[in-house]
Structures are given as structure tokens and as C-alpha cells.
Scaffold this active site. Sequence first.
Site, PDB file in Angstrom:
ATOM      1  N   THR A  93       0.923  -1.385   0.167  1.00  0.00           N
ATOM      2  CA  THR A  93      -0.014  -0.306   0.109  1.00  0.00           C
ATOM      3  C   THR A  93       0.686   0.898  -0.017  1.00  0.00           C
ATOM      4  O   THR A  93       2.096   0.925   0.321  1.00  0.00           O
ATOM      5  CB  THR A  93      -0.996   0.414   1.398  1.00  0.00           C
ATOM      6  N   HIS A 132       2.418 -11.637  13.903  1.00  0.00           N
ATOM      7  CA  HIS A 132       3.415 -12.121  15.169  1.00  0.00           C
ATOM      8  C   HIS A 132       2.809 -13.608  15.229  1.00  0.00           C
ATOM      9  O   HIS A 132       4.182 -14.245  15.676  1.00  0.00           O
ATOM     10  CB  HIS A 132       3.823 -11.649  16.149  1.00  0.00           C
TER      11      HIS A 132
END
Length: 412
Positions: free
Chosen positions: A321, A373
Site C-alpha cells: 500500500t 507475529h
Amino acid sequence: MIIEIKIPTPGESITEVELGKWLVEDGSIVEKNEEVAEIESDKATLTLVAEESGKISFNVQEGDTVEVGALACTIDTDAAGAPPKKAPSAAVEEKKEAPSAPKAEKAEAKDQPKIKTTAVAKEMMEEHHLSVDDIISGLQRIGKKEVEAVIHQPAAEKQAVVGGTKANFSRDLKRENMTMLRRKLSQRLVAVKNETAMLTTFNEVDMSPIMELRKKYQPKFVEKHGFKLGFMSFFTKAVAVAAQFHPAVNSMIDGDQIIEPQFVDVGIAVSTPKGLMVPIVRNAESKSIPAIELEIKELAEKARNKKISIEELTGGTFTITNGGVFGSLLSTPIINPPQSAILGMHNIVDRPVAVDGQVVIRPMMYVALSYDHRIIDGKDSVGFLVKIKELLENPQLLLTDGKAPEELLLQV
């Protein structure tokens, strides 16, 4: 003959859509292949096209949610023909009747929508050959009388005109329904925040090597390929190459399993009036810079013009993006599920940096990698972003899959 226009199938997984907006009037004459409506799905905005010329009749209203295959409208081909010619406007007729109107009348007619003129004032202006502009320019000060005149006006007409400038006072609220695409996007963004362990790591890239390369070869590139070379193709290729060194960044979670694609399909986030869309550049690892640049250009144009297909928006293993096009200096992009990472590009700003012990001014860009994560460790996330930095600051490495030419020569 009556032609039935039914809601098309945007994609295999979509069973219902929303009729976002009719582009023609009910009962009007439409031409063959004319776009008559916008169809909103949870992934894209598509258009409904007239299959034949004729008189259109609506069966669905704007904002209605309908099933795929339902009847949207009908077209009576027996009524096909050229639309009736519009009657000449009153302004045109008036011009024909009075081709030589006085100066004051022309000026007053021009400014009539902005300033109300009483009959007495109009008569005085005509007598002395004055226009509305002449009156406004003659105002030297605002007194108690002028202020009280505005205060005691009806609420709907309350406005002040000072020195020819119109100031509107409004407390109105504008409401409009969220599109199906916007609603789905909102749900996905909230789900990402709630269902992933998202972290963001940052780095910065010296863009001078790529900027110098573009400046040097842009004329030849345009002459050969017919379009300009941008920055996005370099970032897309860099992502595809870096993913080979850190495959976890290109993976995703499916239940209790980790899926690690052996290809890199990069989604390019595109801002459209209807919301964010993410067209996919497939197998970016095996495409050249010119091929990637052309594909990004074509996909972005399709997305903005509502011509893109669901297939071109489906899939993707990684997303880029670019908030820099809007002036963003730094941000934390949100992961596009079920992907596990997204790269955020930002504005290029000249900043002082240390190079070989000297302070120099370089065009720098902050880059951000948001990642899940649960599946990507800090070593891979930081290493991936460092590799992106290395590839962009040494673009020749994109030709050797990120390896130094000496390593290829020595096969080490």
C-alpha cells in the site's frame, strides 16, 4: 420484444449483491452496451450493461439487496429509437427574443442566483445604468443596518454578502448508506485487529539510485514500452525477491496449518471512490520490471473505472500500500487477511543522512512492514525489510534474484 436484464455473477463465492445506483432514469431510452447501473458486491463495484437498445423499466430500487440471477430491469426493444430532442431552454429563447438586452439587465440576470434584487432597486439600477457588480463594489463599510438585515432574515435564506463574497451558514447533516464494499471492508479491518497479533517494524530507503535510474532511462523506456516507469514495479519486484529469502512473510495460517505458497502474488492497494480495492499481480517473482509496471497500470485503471473482475481481486499472498501518493510520511498499514504481512510505502522527502562519514541530502522514504507475529518472527520481519532496503538501494540485484554477481560467478 421485452429483454430481461438479470444480476450477473460477480464470483463463485458471491450469492447476493446490492443495487448501488441507477445510471439512467426509469422509463428512459437506453442504447445497446450502455452502462445502466452500478452493482455493489463485498469485493468490488461492477456495472450492469444494457444488452439491447430500448425503453428501460426498473424491477429493483437503489439500495436493495438482491440475489445473483434476479431480474434487475427489462428493456422494451420496440420502443428503441433516438431520444426526443430537448426543448430549447428559456435562456436561449429569451436570448432569441431580446438579442440586445441592456447592460444592467445582463449583469442582473447573471448574478440573480446569488443576490436578490427588489423591484425598486432594479428600477433604480436600470435608470442609472448600474449593474449588481457596480453596487457591490460601491459598498465602503458594513453598518448596524446591514447586520440587522441579515440577522432578521429567514433561516433558509440567511447569508451574508460582503465585498462580493457569499458566506453560507448551515447546520445541515448529510447522510448516506455505506456501500456493501465499504461495509465488508470495515468488518475485515476490525477482524484483523481482533484476530491477529499484528506488529509493525520500520526502516528507511535511500531512493536516489532508483530515481537516477528512472531519470536516465525514462525516455528510452517510454519510447520502447509506451508508458512511464514508476516506483511501484521496483517495490513489487523487490518484495517477490525478498520473499525467497524470508518465505514466512509470504505465508498464511489456515486453521492449525501454515500454508507457504511457492509463488508470490502481490496485491497493490488502489484507492477508488467506492473504497479500497487490491488487484493482484500474479507470479511477480517471474516477471520483469516492464511487465509488472504495465500490469499495475492496467489493473489500477480497471479498478478506478469499475471494470475489474472478481478474479483479478481474489487471492494474493502479500500486499503493498502506498500512502505516499497522499503525502503520508509514516503509518502502520493493516494486514489484508488471510495474508500475514503488508508493506507500507510513504512520501519521499529530502533529508540529511550520513554517508561515508559525511552529512548529505538524500531523497529518503520510510517503509513499514506490518505482520502477524503468530506466524512471522521478528528475525524474518526485520530481515525481510532490510532485504527490501538492500534491493531498492542496489536495483541491479533485482536481476540476480538478490544475490551479488560475484556469488553467482563463484556459485557460492
